[in-house]
Design an enzyme around this catalytic site. Structure first.
Site, PDB file in Angstrom:
ATOM      1  N   THR A 130       0.812  -1.214   0.000  1.00  0.00           N
ATOM      2  CA  THR A 130       0.000   0.000   0.000  1.00  0.00           C
ATOM      3  C   THR A 130       0.844   1.262   0.000  1.00  0.00           C
ATOM      4  O   THR A 130       0.542   2.219  -0.711  1.00  0.00           O
ATOM      5  CB  THR A 130      -0.931   0.012   1.233  1.00  0.00           C
ATOM      6  OG1 THR A 130      -1.752  -1.156   1.222  1.00  0.00           O
ATOM      7  CG2 THR A 130      -1.834   1.238   1.210  1.00  0.00           C
ATOM      8  N   ARG A 131       1.929   1.265   0.787  1.00  0.00           N
ATOM      9  CA  ARG A 131       2.749   2.467   0.918  1.00  0.00           C
ATOM     10  C   ARG A 131       4.234   2.156   0.779  1.00  0.00           C
ATOM     11  O   ARG A 131       4.677   1.058   1.090  1.00  0.00           O
ATOM     12  CB  ARG A 131       2.501   3.165   2.270  1.00  0.00           C
ATOM     13  CG  ARG A 131       1.130   3.795   2.370  1.00  0.00           C
ATOM     14  CD  ARG A 131       0.983   4.655   3.622  1.00  0.00           C
ATOM     15  NE  ARG A 131      -0.319   5.280   3.652  1.00  0.00           N
ATOM     16  CZ  ARG A 131      -0.619   6.432   3.056  1.00  0.00           C
ATOM     17  NH1 ARG A 131       0.334   7.095   2.401  1.00  0.00           N
ATOM     18  NH2 ARG A 131      -1.834   6.928   3.113  1.00  0.00           N
ATOM     19  N   ILE A 132       4.963   3.148   0.330  1.00  0.00           N
ATOM     20  CA  ILE A 132       6.419   3.124   0.323  1.00  0.00           C
ATOM     21  C   ILE A 132       6.879   4.034   1.462  1.00  0.00           C
ATOM     22  O   ILE A 132       6.615   5.243   1.437  1.00  0.00           O
ATOM     23  CB  ILE A 132       6.986   3.614  -1.013  1.00  0.00           C
ATOM     24  CG1 ILE A 132       6.511   2.717  -2.163  1.00  0.00           C
ATOM     25  CG2 ILE A 132       8.509   3.659  -0.970  1.00  0.00           C
ATOM     26  CD1 ILE A 132       6.837   3.255  -3.544  1.00  0.00           C
ATOM     27  N   GLY A 161       9.246 -13.336   3.591  1.00  0.00           N
ATOM     28  CA  GLY A 161       9.142 -11.994   3.037  1.00  0.00           C
ATOM     29  C   GLY A 161      10.249 -11.080   3.544  1.00  0.00           C
ATOM     30  O   GLY A 161      10.581 -11.086   4.736  1.00  0.00           O
ATOM     31  N   ASP A 216      10.255  -7.981   4.071  1.00  0.00           N
ATOM     32  CA  ASP A 216       9.798  -7.040   5.090  1.00  0.00           C
ATOM     33  C   ASP A 216       9.768  -7.689   6.469  1.00  0.00           C
ATOM     34  O   ASP A 216      10.160  -7.075   7.478  1.00  0.00           O
ATOM     35  CB  ASP A 216       8.430  -6.470   4.724  1.00  0.00           C
ATOM     36  CG  ASP A 216       7.355  -7.537   4.488  1.00  0.00           C
ATOM     37  OD1 ASP A 216       7.698  -8.730   4.283  1.00  0.00           O
ATOM     38  OD2 ASP A 216       6.168  -7.180   4.498  1.00  0.00           O
ATOM     39  N   THR A 263     -24.703  -2.749  12.647  1.00  0.00           N
ATOM     40  CA  THR A 263     -23.873  -3.510  11.724  1.00  0.00           C
ATOM     41  C   THR A 263     -22.460  -2.948  11.605  1.00  0.00           C
ATOM     42  O   THR A 263     -21.476  -3.696  11.582  1.00  0.00           O
ATOM     43  CB  THR A 263     -24.541  -3.566  10.338  1.00  0.00           C
ATOM     44  OG1 THR A 263     -25.825  -4.196  10.472  1.00  0.00           O
ATOM     45  CG2 THR A 263     -23.698  -4.366   9.354  1.00  0.00           C
TER      46      THR A 263
END
Length: 238
Positions: A9-11, A96, A98, A171
């Site tokens: 999603t992000r760098i 991974g 990361d 909900t």
């Protein structure tokens, strides 16, 4: 040294001056073509070390757009052993990058047993024992991914904007509370493996970590970015 954590999603990036972070920032991975603009503020010629879980096209974009100012980028790959951490994965190279960086970062912060949790697009919870052995870990959809999947794959459930409640009565609250229970429950079940070790705690990092942290009943420490910490620690060992 410049560290870059390329997530789904992000760098995230940071400039490390040898004792502390002089700059930090992030941009959406979908906007990877802007990395050259961001890098214009970085010290030219500094060493760059990075990890990537967003795929080869994203990596290629970063290589290409930073090549004019930096001679080479060192891309971290999971190994059998590094910086006091031994990789217990069945196939160490498949862990991974990361997660490997976060484990290296965690070992730099504590020599006690810990659970290393990265709460981003996915949530990972990895067991690192006091001897520096990575014993294994779990991967589950992150908080936002859980919420999005319910909205996408069910006919009548919305993309919830509710709040956590012990006994939800609408909900939106029911969905948010259920997803948080799933995150917290997985983390606390994994922490049970290290709970009896002296001074054991959970090191919690990632965008969703503050949201999760307030519901944990285990010892934890919020970390701004263990992955960047691990990249710098790895780079300084080379």
């Amino acid at each position: 040294m410049i560290a870059i954590d390329v997530g789904n999603t992000r760098i995230k990036w940071g400039v490390y001056d040898g004792s502390s972070w002089s700059q930090r920032g992030n941009l959406l991975t979908a906007e990877v073509t802007r990395i050259g603009e961001v890098a214009a503020a970085w010290p030219e010629g500094d060493r760059v070390i990075a990890c990537n879980v967003a795929g080869e096209p994203v990596r290629d974009q970063i290589d290409r757009r930073l090549s004019a100012r930096f001679s080479a980028i060192s891309w971290l790959r999971s190994d059998v052993e590094s910086c006091g951490v031994r990789n217990g994965y069945d196939l160490p190279e498949r862990l991974g990058a990361d997660r490997w960086a976060a484990l290296i970062g965690a070992r730099g912060h504590t020599d006690r047993a810990c659970l290393v949790v990265c709460a981003g697009t996915a949530t990972t919870a990895d067991w690192l024992d006091a001897d520096g052995n990575f014993r294994g870990g779990v991967i589950l959809p992150g908080m936002d991914l859980m919420l999005a999947s319910l909205a996408r794959d069910t006919a009548q459930l919305p993309l919830a904007e509710g709040e956590f409640r012990l006994a939800p009565r609408n909900t939106g609250d029911a969905i948010v509370s259920g997803c948080l229970h799933a995150q917290v429950g997985a983390i606390e079940r994994m922490f049970a493996a290290v709970a009896s070790e002296p001074s054991a705690k959970c090191l919690l990092t990632g965008g969703a970590s503050p949201r999760i942290a307030r519901h944990l009943s285990i010892p934890f420490q919020l970390m701004e970015n263990l992955i960047l910490d691990g990249l710098v620690r790895f780079g300084m060992s080379r």
